[in-house]
Write an enzyme that holds these catalytic residues in place. Sequence first.
Site, PDB file in Angstrom:
ATOM      1  N   GLU A  64       0.888  -1.438   0.387  1.00 60.35           N
ATOM      2  CA  GLU A  64       0.377  -0.312  -0.171  1.00 60.35           C
ATOM      3  C   GLU A  64       1.396   1.237  -0.099  1.00 60.35           C
ATOM      4  O   GLU A  64       0.953   2.162  -0.417  1.00 60.35           O
ATOM      5  CB  GLU A  64      -0.685   0.161   0.855  1.00 60.35           C
TER       6      GLU A  64
ATOM      7  N   GLU B  94       4.389  -5.071 -10.475  1.00 59.77           N
ATOM      8  CA  GLU B  94       6.024  -4.907 -10.713  1.00 59.77           C
ATOM      9  C   GLU B  94       6.936  -6.046 -11.773  1.00 59.77           C
ATOM     10  O   GLU B  94       7.920  -5.584 -11.620  1.00 59.77           O
ATOM     11  CB  GLU B  94       6.559  -4.889  -9.445  1.00 59.77           C
TER      12      GLU B  94
END
Length: 436
Positions: free
Chosen positions: A68, A343
């Site tokens: 987050e 990612e």
Amino acid sequence: MTNRSSSAGLVAYRAMTRALAPLVPLLLGRREARGKEDPSRRGERFGHASLPRPSGLLVWIHAASVGESLSVLPLAERLIAAVPDLHILVTTGTVTSAKLMAERLPRGAVHQFVPLDHPDYCARFLDHWRPDLGVWVESEFWPNLIVEADRRGLPLALVNARITERSFRSWQRAPRFIAGLLARFRLLMAQDAASAARLRALGGGHVSEPGNLKHDAAPLPHDASALAALRADIGARPLWLASNTHEGEERTAADAHRALAARYPDLLTVIVPRHPARGAAIAHELGTMGLAVARRSANEPVSSSTAIYLGDTLGEMGLFYSLADIVFIGGTLDDTGGHNPFEAAHLGCAIVAGPGDFNFAESYADFETEGAMRRIAGAGELADAIGLLLGSEADRRRMAAAAQTIARAGSGATARTADALAALLPDAGTRRAGHA
């Protein structure tokens, strides 16, 4: 200050947290012993700030942990660039996220540990920082902190909200409790359609769907010299990466390595656990399987006999994604619900994942539909999936290209979220985010 009515459940929760206050030092002591708290910053957990409040407008962003907090970095940068004299306070609850924020927060932003959810600690925190806007990320609801912020008239926004089916069912057992918390947010922004529908069903009004902030994150950085050194040590050996693994998944990756080693005797398997503090335990477990393990945290080099390279360090995920072109994403073979596929996609990886994906269900479905991700039904299929990719450079390149296309498209969520947040700031009419 506002004075909203509270459900019986919320009243009971607040009373319980007060009653349990004498046990808090014991709890923190145990967590410190396990490396889960920073003893030098213990005061922050009681609401005692370790930094002065900066002058001017202050936006407080609470992000539970690593994923987050990384997702809000572009949001923080955009707000600071767009709003004159704005400062950002980011709070998190884990040591790992605190270390990452110390390295990556933009100029004009600071980090503190979030206070434990006791009314007095929360009041102390809020009275020191006096934020102009409170932004909560994803799904971590701390009732006392929300109530104390609302009592002070602090506008609250929930962004990139994620409500899984499991948490939705749990909250349905306390409908007035959750509805009362959601009513204290002026802005509710969901990361996907499913979360938006669940928020509405739980009592949230005016829920928007601007997209997922994690889609917009920049590629993870890495140290070019460290990457060159690793490549020199590894040479032409075939390799694959198991990233963000949880307990049990390291052994699954090791089993896959042993199955593949018959065909690829010089294979190197790189394992990066989600929690680096488990490195010693993982190395011991895999060592008992007869595998030669080198730990990055211990500066152990990759030699010709190394079977498993354990990336048990913090903040180097970009390094390992740049090193490998075949990646298995951990947290998908248990009930964790998966981790961020963007990612790996940004850095040109062909992705393999298990069936557990509730944290990123829509994203995983998109990756699979576009041929950017290979799904396996369970641990027994991992070796075959990795083996197919090791044997086909064409498949690796095709999947990696598809994944990069998805990752580079972005969602626009950061811009839309920043605009909505800026509208809640004082005098926002003349300071729209993105139009500095």
